[in-house]
Design a protein around this motif. Sequence first.
Motif, mmCIF file in Angstrom:
data_model
loop_
_atom_site.group_PDB
_atom_site.id
_atom_site.type_symbol
_atom_site.label_atom_id
_atom_site.label_comp_id
_atom_site.label_asym_id
_atom_site.label_seq_id
_atom_site.Cartn_x
_atom_site.Cartn_y
_atom_site.Cartn_z
ATOM 1 N N SER A 1 0.629 -0.399 -14.815
ATOM 2 C CA SER A 1 1.858 0.472 -14.217
ATOM 3 C C SER A 1 1.541 0.788 -12.853
ATOM 4 O O SER A 1 2.446 1.401 -12.237
ATOM 5 N N VAL A 2 0.536 0.729 -12.308
ATOM 6 C CA VAL A 2 0.257 1.275 -10.698
ATOM 7 C C VAL A 2 0.945 0.357 -9.854
ATOM 8 O O VAL A 2 0.837 -0.944 -9.814
ATOM 9 N N GLN A 3 1.646 1.012 -8.935
ATOM 10 C CA GLN A 3 2.442 0.388 -7.932
ATOM 11 C C GLN A 3 2.226 1.304 -6.766
ATOM 12 O O GLN A 3 1.740 2.529 -6.755
ATOM 13 N N GLY A 4 2.958 0.648 -5.576
ATOM 14 C CA GLY A 4 3.293 1.625 -4.433
ATOM 15 C C GLY A 4 2.094 1.390 -3.418
ATOM 16 O O GLY A 4 1.299 0.263 -3.525
ATOM 17 N N PRO A 5 2.371 1.851 -2.296
ATOM 18 C CA PRO A 5 1.360 1.625 -1.093
ATOM 19 C C PRO A 5 0.047 2.079 -1.270
ATOM 20 O O PRO A 5 -0.899 1.531 -0.509
ATOM 21 N N ASN A 6 -0.240 2.935 -2.402
ATOM 22 C CA ASN A 6 -1.604 3.368 -2.390
ATOM 23 C C ASN A 6 -2.123 2.663 -3.854
ATOM 24 O O ASN A 6 -2.967 3.433 -4.702
ATOM 25 N N ALA A 7 -1.628 1.578 -4.239
ATOM 26 C CA ALA A 7 -2.010 0.967 -5.484
ATOM 27 C C ALA A 7 -3.435 0.995 -5.870
ATOM 28 O O ALA A 7 -3.894 1.072 -6.861
ATOM 29 N N LYS A 8 -4.149 0.396 -4.703
ATOM 30 C CA LYS A 8 -5.562 0.119 -4.791
ATOM 31 C C LYS A 8 -6.321 1.506 -5.125
ATOM 32 O O LYS A 8 -7.008 1.332 -6.053
ATOM 33 N N ARG A 9 -5.871 2.436 -4.197
ATOM 34 C CA ARG A 9 -6.800 3.785 -4.482
ATOM 35 C C ARG A 9 -6.390 4.200 -5.758
ATOM 36 O O ARG A 9 -7.346 4.758 -6.764
ATOM 37 N N ASP A 10 -5.082 4.279 -6.350
ATOM 38 C CA ASP A 10 -4.589 4.875 -7.479
ATOM 39 C C ASP A 10 -5.149 4.073 -8.620
ATOM 40 O O ASP A 10 -5.752 4.705 -9.648
ATOM 41 N N TYR A 11 -5.465 2.850 -8.530
ATOM 42 C CA TYR A 11 -6.172 1.867 -9.747
ATOM 43 C C TYR A 11 -7.564 2.590 -9.831
ATOM 44 O O TYR A 11 -8.190 2.647 -10.739
ATOM 45 N N ALA A 12 -8.101 2.532 -8.560
ATOM 46 C CA ALA A 12 -9.749 3.060 -8.432
ATOM 47 C C ALA A 12 -9.757 4.231 -9.241
ATOM 48 O O ALA A 12 -10.811 4.490 -9.723
ATOM 49 N N ILE A 13 -8.984 5.262 -9.066
ATOM 50 C CA ILE A 13 -8.979 6.569 -9.439
ATOM 51 C C ILE A 13 -8.941 6.496 -11.104
ATOM 52 O O ILE A 13 -9.654 7.198 -11.609
ATOM 53 N N LEU A 14 -7.980 5.662 -11.423
ATOM 54 C CA LEU A 14 -7.870 5.596 -12.780
ATOM 55 C C LEU A 14 -9.024 4.889 -13.698
ATOM 56 O O LEU A 14 -9.196 5.117 -14.530
ATOM 57 N N MET A 15 -9.416 3.930 -12.786
ATOM 58 C CA MET A 15 -10.619 3.320 -13.501
ATOM 59 C C MET A 15 -11.881 4.272 -13.621
ATOM 60 O O MET A 15 -12.596 4.182 -14.478
ATOM 61 N N LEU A 16 -12.255 5.172 -12.559
ATOM 62 C CA LEU A 16 -13.044 6.297 -12.736
ATOM 63 C C LEU A 16 -12.651 7.078 -13.819
ATOM 64 O O LEU A 16 -13.721 7.398 -14.678
ATOM 65 N N PHE A 17 -11.629 7.601 -13.991
ATOM 66 C CA PHE A 17 -11.273 8.531 -15.102
ATOM 67 C C PHE A 17 -11.319 7.881 -16.334
ATOM 68 O O PHE A 17 -11.926 8.450 -17.105
ATOM 69 N N LEU A 18 -10.932 6.509 -16.601
ATOM 70 C CA LEU A 18 -11.137 5.792 -17.818
ATOM 71 C C LEU A 18 -12.419 5.351 -18.205
ATOM 72 O O LEU A 18 -12.999 5.626 -19.337
ATOM 73 N N ASN A 19 -13.351 4.993 -17.319
ATOM 74 C CA ASN A 19 -14.656 4.510 -17.572
ATOM 75 C C ASN A 19 -15.793 5.657 -17.603
ATOM 76 O O ASN A 19 -16.816 5.289 -18.140
#
Length: 182
Positions: A155-173
């Motif tokens: 569901s990650v979208q928008g102009p900061n999608a790569k950053r947000d995806y990386a943040i979520l990956m850090l939180f999840l992993n």
Amino acid sequence: MERYTDCPQILREFLSYHETIKGQSQKTIQEYYLDLRIFLRFMLVKNEMPYTTPLEDISIRNVDLDFIKTITITDIFDFLSYLANDRQSAESINPGIGSAARARKLSAVKSFYKYLTVRTKQLTENPVKDVEYPKIRKSLPKYLTLEESKRLLSSVQGPNAKRDYAILMLFLNCGIRRSELV
């Protein structure tokens, strides 16, 4: 120091000691004041009241050292029982407050009696010296299932999608805290 005009001199001296000598923050002083105020109010009326009596209406201005000397360990247990079973929390409709809040209030009472017995030697006996703190239950962290994690990442979208995806990956992993991520 904020002047606590509704509290007895002995309590004002305790609060002043923590502000000036111990260098504690205004927030800590305010919490000590609130916790000890409810404690003294309860002690003043504990033998006369139904537990539904609003303690906010009870004045503690006349509390003195002689009154404080009469408080026993049984009174302390009654206070903790009142907090656990009858005190109404602002966040809950259920009676009683949590163990962490009870522990904080007990800490304020212990600090007050330590001040009176050790620091100023106004009392010879400390009824709360050996009272144990309520056990604070530690909850397990909540986690997402694999499917919930996949749905979140997709569901990650928008102009900061790569950053947000990386943040979520850090939180999840890694399971790191937000402050650690920052």
